[in-house]
Scaffold this motif. Structure first.
Motif, short mmCIF file in Angstrom:
data_model
loop_
_atom_site.label_atom_id
_atom_site.label_comp_id
_atom_site.label_asym_id
_atom_site.label_seq_id
_atom_site.Cartn_x
_atom_site.Cartn_y
_atom_site.Cartn_z
N THR A 89 0.85 -1.21 0.00
CA THR A 89 0.00 0.00 0.00
C THR A 89 0.87 1.24 0.00
O THR A 89 0.59 2.23 -0.69
CB THR A 89 -0.90 0.01 1.26
OG1 THR A 89 -1.42 -1.30 1.43
CG2 THR A 89 -2.03 1.00 1.13
N GLU A 90 1.98 1.20 0.79
CA GLU A 90 2.88 2.37 0.86
C GLU A 90 3.48 2.66 -0.51
O GLU A 90 3.59 3.81 -0.93
CB GLU A 90 4.03 2.13 1.86
CG GLU A 90 3.61 1.95 3.31
CD GLU A 90 3.05 0.57 3.59
OE1 GLU A 90 3.64 -0.41 3.11
OE2 GLU A 90 2.02 0.48 4.28
N ASP B 118 0.87 4.23 -2.70
CA ASP B 118 0.62 5.62 -2.29
C ASP B 118 1.76 6.54 -2.68
O ASP B 118 1.57 7.74 -2.87
CB ASP B 118 0.41 5.68 -0.77
CG ASP B 118 -0.91 5.02 -0.37
OD1 ASP B 118 -1.75 4.83 -1.28
OD2 ASP B 118 -1.08 4.70 0.82
N ASP B 119 2.95 5.98 -2.74
CA ASP B 119 4.14 6.78 -3.03
C ASP B 119 4.20 7.21 -4.51
O ASP B 119 4.83 8.21 -4.84
CB ASP B 119 5.39 5.95 -2.68
CG ASP B 119 6.65 6.80 -2.64
OD1 ASP B 119 6.54 7.99 -2.29
OD2 ASP B 119 7.72 6.29 -3.01
N ASP C 284 0.49 10.92 -8.52
CA ASP C 284 -0.84 10.72 -9.14
C ASP C 284 -0.78 10.75 -10.66
O ASP C 284 -1.43 9.95 -11.33
CB ASP C 284 -1.82 11.80 -8.63
CG ASP C 284 -2.22 11.53 -7.20
OD1 ASP C 284 -2.02 10.38 -6.74
OD2 ASP C 284 -2.72 12.46 -6.54
N LYS D 45 0.46 7.50 -11.68
CA LYS D 45 -0.48 6.41 -11.35
C LYS D 45 -1.58 6.32 -12.41
O LYS D 45 -1.99 5.24 -12.83
CB LYS D 45 -1.09 6.67 -9.97
CG LYS D 45 -1.39 5.40 -9.19
CD LYS D 45 -1.99 5.71 -7.84
CE LYS D 45 -0.97 6.29 -6.88
NZ LYS D 45 -1.52 6.71 -5.60
N SER E 246 7.90 8.87 -8.15
CA SER E 246 7.37 8.66 -6.79
C SER E 246 7.74 9.85 -5.91
O SER E 246 8.75 10.54 -6.16
CB SER E 246 7.93 7.37 -6.19
OG SER E 246 9.33 7.49 -6.04
#
Lengths: 302, 462
Positions: free
Chosen positions: B123-124, B127-128, B131, B134, B369
């Protein structure tokens, strides 16, 4: 004895096939190689052109639908027909003319000229393209350097006006000129002198001799050159790839170049590329069948 | 004869000694882990330093002789990479990991070439990821690739000395200011020198102008449904007129000045007597400037970097698409978990390790990231800070490249190419009307294909 041999019905079966084993043994490697490297891949290609690339599911003409609805590919077909027409006419006329020149000049000089003419045939299309690029390059080619030296704006041969077409056609013509001239020259030497002498006695001048003696006698040579030129031109790839990249605005794109780029494009399903290749093959085979029919009918007449 | 024999024996002994000690003659260490699973990675070959960097990473990873994994990198050039991947897949021997561009990722997913990597990322780690990155690797709410880098495809590079000589006091931010700059520069440049370098040909005009299209028209060639052409939007006509104005005034060269075309167009800006005074160029041009000039500070100080001028002069919005590369795990891989381990080791476990790539790249690529971005923000790079800021700002507002069939995007590029190569043959209005009509007709033909795709990120409501 001779009549026995000619009478097939009386030939003993054992005699008929006594060399069959050695004949099959000698043919086997060639047949095997053809099967492995030509016919089996061709069959596989045909099957795959009807399949979905990812799933292998049969989608029949979907890949063909994709490729014929690709504007660059259809434009490429139009281009190559134009190029073929120009190259064939230029090559046939100039080679025929130059073969006459070779025939007329001193034999020693003709030999030297023949060697000079044939040298470009030994060069690959890629090397020829590099030579022409050295001459035509916009950034620092020979012509650009000369023009800048003369304080004239350089010409962008690869993109400006109709220059790109010339950039593709001239090297292609240059590469094939020697071979075609020599073929024509060999054909010319084969025309019996007695025909010309008879024509002269009948009062035929140079042009009448050409029209009524030379051209009819060389018909098969013309057809052979024509097949080679058309087939070669339809498969043009290396020169447009190297010099213009198919541009500008797909002006010099050829079907082979399009498919080559398509194969290297991971975004494109490869079965579409295969379908396009099959289409080109059908066109080339059709042209060849027509041409061979012509030759065959000529032989029949002979 | 004896001397030759002695020499051969000595060389054989030396080679044996090197092999026994585990060193190749080049000094590269070789680690052998008995029974380890080999993870095959297919990589595109870029600059030598990038190749060395990846090799060093693999070597570093292979040092651990207890993890049961040995990584083997195979590099392929631009010309052979796609062929190598295709051939490997055809033979059922696709590499475990491979690189692809963001623009090509969706096709890879559609063709089942790669798998979702959701289950391999913590998850980390998810999240890193920034956006903007992503979004480029996510389809149907799953992440299909780990973003390696981001490269804005269109930025603006200029020569400060020529600007000063021509009396240009302000770096152009709008097209009008750019035209003025060209006017002034054309007065001081000699034959063979040009005011500005732009993408040439439909291929370059397509992907380089994505940012310009977004900025000027609010979108790209098709709308979100991939069913409707947006070419009637007036902004496309404005971009075409931009190209028409530049090329009809002979401000830009109509053929490539460098062998790689747009890719290394910046080279033409870096000579003592440059062929270009300004140019569009990708962010990678920054590294190219250092490589081409061999870090000659005199020339580097003479070069300025900015976002591309826009129609309105506002450069805070999108001015570029983000190209770049990501790593996928092959569907055919039998060791996806082990491939993912190497992927995580390279990108998610140690920001300092990952950041080395961007440092070696002269910050010519933007990180993907937050942790790496933070690390780089605190790093004292030799690249001017304003250059790095431009790269990061342009990347942050960048858009992904179009993922609908390339032929469709290419039709827009052909309109702009028409302006380049036909601008001397007719008035703009006539040329544009013809080019637009051809493009619209071709787009309709492409859309009529029986297997024309749908946008996976669009809700069709059925």
């Amino acid at each position: 004895m001779l009549s026995n041999y000619s009478d097939k019905s009386k030939k003993p079966r054992l005699f008929k096939y006594r060399n069959a084993k050695s004949a099959f043994a000698m043919m086997a490697p060639a047949v095997l190689l053809l099967l492995i490297f030509a016919y089996i891949p061709l069959a596989m290609a045909i099957v795959r052109s009807f399949q979905n690339y990812t799933t292998g599911e049969f989608v029949w003409f979907e890949n063909y639908d994709y490729i014929v609805k690709t504007p660059s590919f259809t434009k490429a077909f139009g281009n190559v027909i134009l190029f073929t027409a120009i190259i064939v006419v230029a090559q046939m006329v100039l080679s025929f003319f130059f073969a006459h020149v070779l025939k007329a000049i001193n034999a020693k000089v003709a030999n030297a000229v023949k060697i000079l003419l044939y040298v470009p045939c030994l060069i690959s299309g890629v090397v020829a393209s590099i030579i022409f690029m050295f001459i035509l390059n916009y950034g620092g080619g020979l012509i650009t350097s000369i023009l800048i030296g003369l304080d004239i704006d350089p010409i962008a041969f690869a993109t400006e006006g109709y220059w790109p077409i010339a950039c593709v056609i001239v090297p292609t013509w240059w590469l094939g000129f020697g071979y075609n001239t020599l073929v024509m020259y060999a054909g010319l030497l084969n025309v019996p002198k007695s025909y010309y002498e008879a024509a002269q006695i009948d009062g035929a001048g140079f042009f009448k001799q050409m029209i009524y003696v030379t051209i009819p006698y060389m018909k098969n040579i013309f057809i052979l050159s024509l097949i080679n030129l058309i087939t070669g031109s339809l498969q043009m790839l290396d020169i447009p790839y190297m010099i213009t990249g198919g541009g500008p605005l797909d002006m010099t794109m050829t079907p082979s170049l399009y498919l080559f780029n398509s194969f290297r494009d991971v975004n494109r399903p490869q079965n579409v590329t295969i379908a396009g290749s099959i289409l080109i093959m059908i066109v080339i085979v059709t042209i060849n069948i027509i041409a061979f029919k012509c030759i065959h009918s000529e032989k029949m007449e002979d | 004869m004896r001397k030759i024999l002695a020499l051969v024996i000595c060389l054989t002994m030396l080679l044996s000694a090197l092999l026994i000690s585990g060193c190749t003659p080049g000094g590269e260490e070789v680690y052998v882990e008995e029974g380890a699973t080999e993870i095959k990675v297919y990589a595109r070959e870029f600059e030598q330093w990038a190749k060395d960097h990846l090799n060093n990473l693999a070597n570093e990873f292979n040092k651990d002789l207890t993890d049961g994994i040995q990584v083997k990198i195979q590099f392929y050039t631009q010309d052979t990479y796609a062929d190598a991947l295709t051939v490997a897949r055809e033979n059922g021997k696709a590499p475990d990991l491979y690189m692809t561009t963001y623009g090509e990722l969706y096709t890879n997913i559609q063709n089942n070439y790669c798998i979702s990597i959701d289950e391999y990322l913590s998850t980390e780690a998810v999240d890193d990821i920034l956006d903007v990155c992503k979004e480029m690797v996510t389809y149907n709410d799953s992440i299909y690739a780990y973003p390696w880098n981001m490269e804005p495809g269109s930025m603006f590079f200029y020569r400060k000395d020529l600007f000063a000589e021509a009396g240009i006091e302000k770096v152009p931010t709008s097209w009008e200011e750019l035209y003025d700059a060209c006017e002034k520069l054309s007065g001081i440049l000699s034959r063979g020198q040009y005011c500005i370098g732009l993408p040439l040909g439909s291929y370059e005009c397509t992907w380089v102008t994505y940012g310009m299209q977004q900025n000027t028209t609010g979108g790209l060639t098709l709308d979100e449904s991939w069913r409707v052409s947006r070419l009637d939007e007036p902004g496309f006509k404005d971009i075409a007129e931009f190209f028409y104005t530049i090329f009809s005034n002979d401000w830009a060269p109509t053929s490539a000045l460098t062998s790689e075309g747009y890719t290394y167009i910046v080279d033409a800006l870096c000579d003592n007597n440059p062929k270009l005074a300004m140019t569009f160029g990708g962010s990678w041009s920054i590294a190219e400037i250092y490589n081409y000039t061999e870090s000659d500070q005199t020339i580097i100080d003479n070069i300025g970097v900015a976002p591309i001028p826009t129609q309105s002069g506002d450069q805070t919005g999108t001015t570029s698409a983000n190209g770049g590369w990501c790593y996928c795990i092959s569907k055919q891989s039998k060791n996806a978990d082990k491939a993912a381990k190497f992927l995580n080791w390279m990108f998610t476990e140690n920001a300092e390790r990952t950041a080395q790539y961007f440092i070696e790249a002269y910050n010519s690529k933007a990180p993907t990231s937050q942790s790496v971005k933070d690390y780089l923000d605190g790093y004292n790079s030799e690249v001017p800070q304003e250059w790095i800021k431009v790269v990061n700002d342009v990347a942050a507002t960048g858009i992904p490249e179009a993922t609908y069939p390339w032929d469709i995007s290419l039709e827009t590029g052909k309109i702009f190419e028409t302006m380049q190569v036909r601008c001397k043959t007719g008035a703009f209005e006539t040329l544009y009307a013809t080019a637009l009509q051809t493009a619209q007709e071709n787009i309709e033909i492409i859309m009529s294909r029986s297997n024309y795709p749908s946008n996976p990120k669009y809700d069709y409501g059925d």
